[in-house]
Design an enzyme around this catalytic site. Sequence first.
Site, PDB file in Angstrom:
ATOM      1  N   ASP A  92       0.865  -1.171   0.000  1.00 10.22           N
ATOM      2  CA  ASP A  92       0.000   0.000   0.000  1.00 10.22           C
ATOM      3  C   ASP A  92       0.907   1.227   0.000  1.00 10.22           C
ATOM      4  O   ASP A  92       1.597   1.501   0.991  1.00 10.22           O
ATOM      5  CB  ASP A  92      -0.893  -0.011   1.240  1.00 10.22           C
ATOM      6  N   TYR A  98      -5.613  17.494  -7.166  1.00  5.60           N
ATOM      7  CA  TYR A  98      -5.092  16.565  -8.173  1.00  5.60           C
ATOM      8  C   TYR A  98      -4.163  17.316  -9.126  1.00  5.60           C
ATOM      9  O   TYR A  98      -3.042  16.880  -9.392  1.00  5.60           O
ATOM     10  CB  TYR A  98      -6.240  15.917  -8.938  1.00  5.60           C
ATOM     11  N   THR A 138      -9.380   3.694 -18.833  1.00  5.59           N
ATOM     12  CA  THR A 138      -8.841   2.784 -17.818  1.00  5.59           C
ATOM     13  C   THR A 138      -9.881   2.675 -16.704  1.00  5.59           C
ATOM     14  O   THR A 138     -10.954   3.266 -16.781  1.00  5.59           O
ATOM     15  CB  THR A 138      -7.517   3.308 -17.220  1.00  5.59           C
TER      16      THR A 138
END
Length: 258
Positions: free
Chosen positions: A65, A154, A189
């Site tokens: 992770d 982002y 995707t």
Amino acid sequence: MTTLANATTALVTGATAGLGAEFARQLAEEGHHLILVSRDADRLQAAAEALERDYSITAEVLPADLTDDGGVAAVVERLNDPARPVEVLVNNAGIGLLRPFEQNDLDDERKHLRLHVQTPLELCHAALQGMLARGSGRIINVASVAAFANRGTYSAAKAWQVTFSRWANLAYKDRGVKVTAVCPGFTHTEFHDRMGMDKTVAPRWLWLQADRVVREGLADNTKGKGVSIPTKRYKLVVAVSRILPAKLASGPPKRPAK
């Protein structure tokens, strides 16, 4: 032609889906051995077996992770192993947050920042030690055209990847290490599906196929380019976004999935 005995090794994060899976496939096709990193051990094993079968390379699995210190440390340890050098590092693992910044849980924003900024920084730092000592290596940081827009945290995180990659390429290319930020636009995707985004917010002509994004990104990295923007249409989008008012450069809204 690369043989199994003299093939180099590539490490790909987020390797079980989307661009990460395609990077792994194309690097295997080039003859690289692989280290596949993601959280899902079962999907990693299935991907590794398929790549070994289809391309006659070896594929090591490393479940981790990358929003967790322990997970990152495991990958850093593998990158630092001088007996098993990694020639290519692809920092691809990423997540998206659909809601506006003020509505997101702060822990989610911390994980988002960790995955897109701190983790690539730590993995690049680890990989560079061996690469610079050997005088050869390749690093690809999967950023986004959002780096050139105004899309909340982002965009901010991806802008860091672009700036860092451009600088690192200038700093290390003459020492044998090429660093490239690959900046795709909307790509077919699992990424947008996982974040629950309504894909109709972007017109059909803006959507790219993963194989083309990866093919152009690898080619630009080989050429020593610090930034790769796949396709002429997105090169134009980025060029225009640089002269548009900030409000217009923000792009379409991130509507939830229908």
